[in-house]
Scaffold this active site. Sequence first.
Site, PDB file in Angstrom:
ATOM      1  N   SER A  50       0.838  -1.196   0.000  1.00  0.00           N
ATOM      2  CA  SER A  50       0.000   0.000   0.000  1.00  0.00           C
ATOM      3  C   SER A  50       0.875   1.248   0.000  1.00  0.00           C
ATOM      4  O   SER A  50       1.802   1.365   0.802  1.00  0.00           O
ATOM      5  CB  SER A  50      -0.915  -0.001   1.220  1.00  0.00           C
ATOM      6  OG  SER A  50      -1.791  -1.102   1.152  1.00  0.00           O
ATOM      7  N   CYS A  52       2.679   4.694   0.455  1.00  0.00           N
ATOM      8  CA  CYS A  52       2.972   5.539   1.608  1.00  0.00           C
ATOM      9  C   CYS A  52       4.001   6.564   1.155  1.00  0.00           C
ATOM     10  O   CYS A  52       5.202   6.313   1.229  1.00  0.00           O
ATOM     11  CB  CYS A  52       3.500   4.710   2.777  1.00  0.00           C
ATOM     12  SG  CYS A  52       3.983   5.708   4.205  1.00  0.00           S
ATOM     13  N   CYS A  63       6.690   4.973  10.291  1.00  0.00           N
ATOM     14  CA  CYS A  63       6.111   3.714   9.825  1.00  0.00           C
ATOM     15  C   CYS A  63       7.243   2.779   9.394  1.00  0.00           C
ATOM     16  O   CYS A  63       8.416   3.121   9.475  1.00  0.00           O
ATOM     17  CB  CYS A  63       5.153   3.969   8.659  1.00  0.00           C
ATOM     18  SG  CYS A  63       5.948   4.694   7.200  1.00  0.00           S
ATOM     19  N   CYS A  65       6.971   1.356   6.230  1.00  0.00           N
ATOM     20  CA  CYS A  65       6.596   1.169   4.828  1.00  0.00           C
ATOM     21  C   CYS A  65       7.791   1.116   3.880  1.00  0.00           C
ATOM     22  O   CYS A  65       7.878   0.215   3.046  1.00  0.00           O
ATOM     23  CB  CYS A  65       5.617   2.254   4.402  1.00  0.00           C
ATOM     24  SG  CYS A  65       4.103   2.266   5.388  1.00  0.00           S
ATOM     25  N   ASP A 123      -9.681   1.582   8.277  1.00  0.00           N
ATOM     26  CA  ASP A 123      -8.998   1.211   7.032  1.00  0.00           C
ATOM     27  C   ASP A 123     -10.005   1.332   5.897  1.00  0.00           C
ATOM     28  O   ASP A 123     -10.996   0.610   5.859  1.00  0.00           O
ATOM     29  CB  ASP A 123      -8.456  -0.224   7.130  1.00  0.00           C
ATOM     30  CG  ASP A 123      -7.509  -0.591   6.003  1.00  0.00           C
ATOM     31  OD1 ASP A 123      -7.574   0.040   4.927  1.00  0.00           O
ATOM     32  OD2 ASP A 123      -6.712  -1.520   6.196  1.00  0.00           O
ATOM     33  N   ARG A 125      -9.211   1.021   2.598  1.00  0.00           N
ATOM     34  CA  ARG A 125      -8.691   0.449   1.352  1.00  0.00           C
ATOM     35  C   ARG A 125      -9.691  -0.483   0.665  1.00  0.00           C
ATOM     36  O   ARG A 125     -10.447  -1.186   1.309  1.00  0.00           O
ATOM     37  CB  ARG A 125      -7.389  -0.301   1.609  1.00  0.00           C
ATOM     38  CG  ARG A 125      -6.228   0.624   1.885  1.00  0.00           C
ATOM     39  CD  ARG A 125      -4.983  -0.125   2.204  1.00  0.00           C
ATOM     40  NE  ARG A 125      -5.078  -0.692   3.551  1.00  0.00           N
ATOM     41  CZ  ARG A 125      -4.068  -1.243   4.198  1.00  0.00           C
ATOM     42  NH1 ARG A 125      -2.889  -1.332   3.638  1.00  0.00           N
ATOM     43  NH2 ARG A 125      -4.232  -1.719   5.407  1.00  0.00           N
TER      44      ARG A 125
END
Length: 191
Positions: A50, A52, A63, A65, A123, A125
């Site tokens: 995902s 970022c 994070c 990510c 969330d 998504r």
Amino acid sequence: MNIKTSNIANLPSKHGKFRIKAYKQENQEHLVIMSEDFEQIESPYVRIHSECLTGDTLGSLKCDCQNQLELALKFIGEKGGLIIYHRQEGRNIGLLNKVNAYALQDKGRDTVQANLELGFKEDERDYSVVDFIFKDLNIKSIKLITNNPKKIEYVESLGVKISQRIPAITESNIYNENYLNTKKEYFGHFL
């Protein structure tokens, strides 16, 4: 579902030689980064990453990510497979709202509390483009690189076999400990 696709192009990188293909779903454009031998692999390694921007591009320490993306690129570059770069910033609340969520996190909220306070679900998504990509690339079995049990459930719901789960564990730091704890405690991530 109206999804447009690009042609496949070459992308040499510091992690290896890849091929890329873009997918446009409404106002979001997603990218697939494939090893050159991906089509010959019966059960390729796959990471659904995902987006970022703050982590992937700016190296945010809030994070994990960028570390997960780097791990996946190196892994795919060496062993073959693909990364679906899922362009749904901030669990799909967008960059502006993600920065607002960061401001709330600076005041002590965790990522879930911040999203809820901004009027979003924890969330937002939507993974429907992943189904389209798997069908477009004729993927029926994968080795999934993830810590997220919801991604496992989603992929299995598509009828795609997960022959192995590879953890995407990276080192924590003082800035992302709360973020990682929230992922583990609230979302059930395997950390």
